[in-house]
Write a protein that holds these residues in place. Structure first.
Motif, short mmCIF file in Angstrom:
data_model
loop_
_atom_site.label_atom_id
_atom_site.label_comp_id
_atom_site.label_asym_id
_atom_site.label_seq_id
_atom_site.Cartn_x
_atom_site.Cartn_y
_atom_site.Cartn_z
N ARG A 1 39.78 -116.43 14.95
CA ARG A 1 39.85 -117.22 14.39
C ARG A 1 40.97 -118.09 15.76
O ARG A 1 41.92 -117.44 16.06
N VAL A 2 40.14 -119.36 16.85
CA VAL A 2 40.79 -119.36 17.85
C VAL A 2 40.75 -120.90 18.16
O VAL A 2 40.19 -121.37 17.96
N ARG A 3 42.13 -122.10 18.36
CA ARG A 3 41.67 -122.83 18.39
C ARG A 3 41.11 -123.19 20.47
O ARG A 3 41.72 -122.32 21.07
N LEU A 4 40.36 -124.03 20.05
CA LEU A 4 39.39 -123.76 21.49
C LEU A 4 40.35 -124.64 22.92
O LEU A 4 40.17 -124.06 23.79
N LYS A 5 41.59 -125.42 22.46
CA LYS A 5 42.01 -125.83 23.53
C LYS A 5 42.94 -124.04 24.36
O LYS A 5 43.30 -124.42 25.47
N LEU B 1 38.63 -114.41 32.24
CA LEU B 1 38.23 -115.29 31.39
C LEU B 1 37.24 -116.36 31.33
O LEU B 1 36.65 -117.24 30.40
N GLY B 2 37.01 -117.10 32.75
CA GLY B 2 35.70 -117.38 32.85
C GLY B 2 34.93 -117.98 32.45
O GLY B 2 34.44 -118.97 31.96
N PRO B 3 34.31 -117.06 32.09
CA PRO B 3 32.78 -117.46 31.73
C PRO B 3 32.38 -117.89 30.18
O PRO B 3 32.16 -118.76 29.39
N LEU B 4 34.21 -117.20 29.59
CA LEU B 4 34.15 -117.64 27.67
C LEU B 4 34.72 -119.49 27.97
O LEU B 4 34.76 -120.28 27.69
N GLN B 5 35.57 -119.57 29.16
CA GLN B 5 35.99 -121.01 29.23
C GLN B 5 35.03 -121.92 29.62
O GLN B 5 34.99 -123.07 28.96
N ALA B 6 34.22 -121.85 30.27
CA ALA B 6 32.87 -122.58 30.37
C ALA B 6 32.26 -122.50 29.78
O ALA B 6 31.86 -123.81 29.26
N TRP B 7 32.21 -121.97 28.56
CA TRP B 7 31.76 -122.69 26.77
C TRP B 7 32.74 -122.80 25.99
O TRP B 7 31.73 -124.06 25.74
N ALA B 8 34.00 -123.10 26.37
CA ALA B 8 35.29 -122.96 25.48
C ALA B 8 34.70 -124.70 25.79
O ALA B 8 34.39 -126.21 25.07
N LEU B 9 34.84 -125.24 27.08
CA LEU B 9 34.82 -126.70 27.62
C LEU B 9 33.74 -127.53 27.41
O LEU B 9 33.35 -128.60 27.23
N ALA B 10 31.72 -126.56 27.73
CA ALA B 10 30.76 -127.57 27.16
C ALA B 10 30.80 -127.52 25.77
O ALA B 10 30.62 -128.48 25.06
N ARG B 11 31.55 -126.60 24.95
CA ARG B 11 32.38 -126.95 23.26
C ARG B 11 33.29 -127.91 23.28
O ARG B 11 32.62 -128.96 21.84
N ALA B 12 34.02 -127.99 24.12
CA ALA B 12 34.93 -129.15 23.71
C ALA B 12 34.88 -130.46 24.53
O ALA B 12 34.50 -131.03 23.89
N SER B 13 33.04 -130.96 25.04
CA SER B 13 33.07 -131.64 25.87
C SER B 13 31.77 -132.75 24.87
O SER B 13 31.72 -133.52 24.95
N PRO C 1 40.09 -127.81 17.95
CA PRO C 1 39.09 -127.54 16.64
C PRO C 1 39.99 -126.33 16.79
O PRO C 1 39.48 -125.14 18.02
N MET C 2 40.02 -125.32 15.98
CA MET C 2 39.94 -123.64 15.85
C MET C 2 38.22 -123.10 15.28
O MET C 2 37.61 -123.79 14.53
N ILE C 3 37.72 -122.13 15.67
CA ILE C 3 36.55 -121.75 15.77
C ILE C 3 36.48 -120.67 15.56
O ILE C 3 37.47 -119.45 15.49
N GLU C 4 35.64 -120.40 14.50
CA GLU C 4 35.16 -118.71 14.31
C GLU C 4 34.45 -118.11 15.33
O GLU C 4 33.40 -118.37 15.32
N MET C 5 35.21 -117.30 15.40
CA MET C 5 34.13 -115.67 16.36
C MET C 5 34.14 -114.70 15.36
O MET C 5 34.68 -113.71 15.16
N ASP C 6 32.92 -114.38 15.40
CA ASP C 6 32.42 -113.10 14.20
C ASP C 6 31.58 -112.18 15.39
O ASP C 6 32.29 -112.46 16.27
N GLU C 7 32.46 -110.42 14.77
CA GLU C 7 32.11 -109.39 15.81
C GLU C 7 30.74 -109.65 16.71
O GLU C 7 31.45 -108.89 17.53
N VAL C 8 29.82 -110.16 16.49
CA VAL C 8 28.58 -110.61 17.24
C VAL C 8 28.83 -111.23 18.28
O VAL C 8 28.97 -110.71 19.56
N THR C 9 29.73 -112.42 18.27
CA THR C 9 29.65 -113.39 18.61
C THR C 9 30.83 -112.81 20.20
O THR C 9 31.16 -113.20 21.03
N LEU C 10 31.96 -112.59 19.51
CA LEU C 10 32.78 -111.89 20.11
C LEU C 10 32.86 -110.41 20.89
O LEU C 10 32.56 -110.36 22.99
#
Length: 171
Positions: free
Chosen positions: A94-98, A108-120, A128-137
């Motif tokens: 569980r991690v804050r999107l920020k 971490l660029g690819p993960l950051q791009a995903w997070a920026l898209a999600r934050a927008s 938000p606090m997001i949940e990443m299960d093992e598959v997503t991780l």
């Protein structure tokens, strides 16, 4: 070993973990499958190497040893890591999107791009606090060219637990 069979669930989990480990090693050395196949002493098709990396096909011990030599490691080291991966309790995070959107870590660029898209997303909460299960991780780790445990540790460096990262692993 008469009368003893291989547990199909474990067999597939083992092949998946071994394939992921081989793929990560190849990518870490910045090698394409074609290059790995060309470096081997015995013929191996690109498709066969892909099927090893995806866990679709079993690997012989001699082929594993040869692949490990090309990838700059030993079969012992690879099998030990696969064993650790399979014995580890399920990872989740569980991690804050920020934390992800504000990273300065280029790996971490690819993960950051995903997070920026999600934050927008207009329906998203401000932080938000997001949940990443093992598959997503695992998928995020592959995108970033690292193992799930390496990604988890990298995220922990970005924000200590008190600042928004929670996990159930035992590192």
């Amino acid at each position: 070993m008469s009368g003893m069979g291989v547990d199909p669930d474990f067999d597939q989990a083992f092949r998946d973990a071994l394939g992921e480990r081989l793929r990560l090693l190849r990518r870490a050395r910045q090698l394409r499958r074609e290059e790995v196949c060309a470096m081997l002493h015995n013929d191996l098709s690109i498709g066969t190497l892909g099927s090893y990396e995806s866990g679709a096909r079993r690997l012989t011990v001699s082929r594993l040893v040869e692949l490990c030599e090309v990838l700059g490691t030993t079969a012992h080291e690879v099998l030990a890591q696969v064993h650790r991966d399979l014995r580890r309790p399920e990872l989740s995070l569980r991690v804050r999107l920020k934390v992800i959107t504000q990273t300065q870590d280029p790996e971490l660029g690819p993960l950051q791009a995903w997070a920026l898209a999600r934050a927008s997303d207009e329906h998203a909460a401000p932080d938000p606090m997001i949940e990443m299960d093992e598959v997503t991780l695992r998928q995020a780790a592959v995108l970033c060219g690292m193992t799930p445990l390496q990604l988890l540790r990298r995220l922990q460096l970005l924000a200590p637990e008190s600042e928004g990262i929670r996990h159930n692993s035992d590192i």
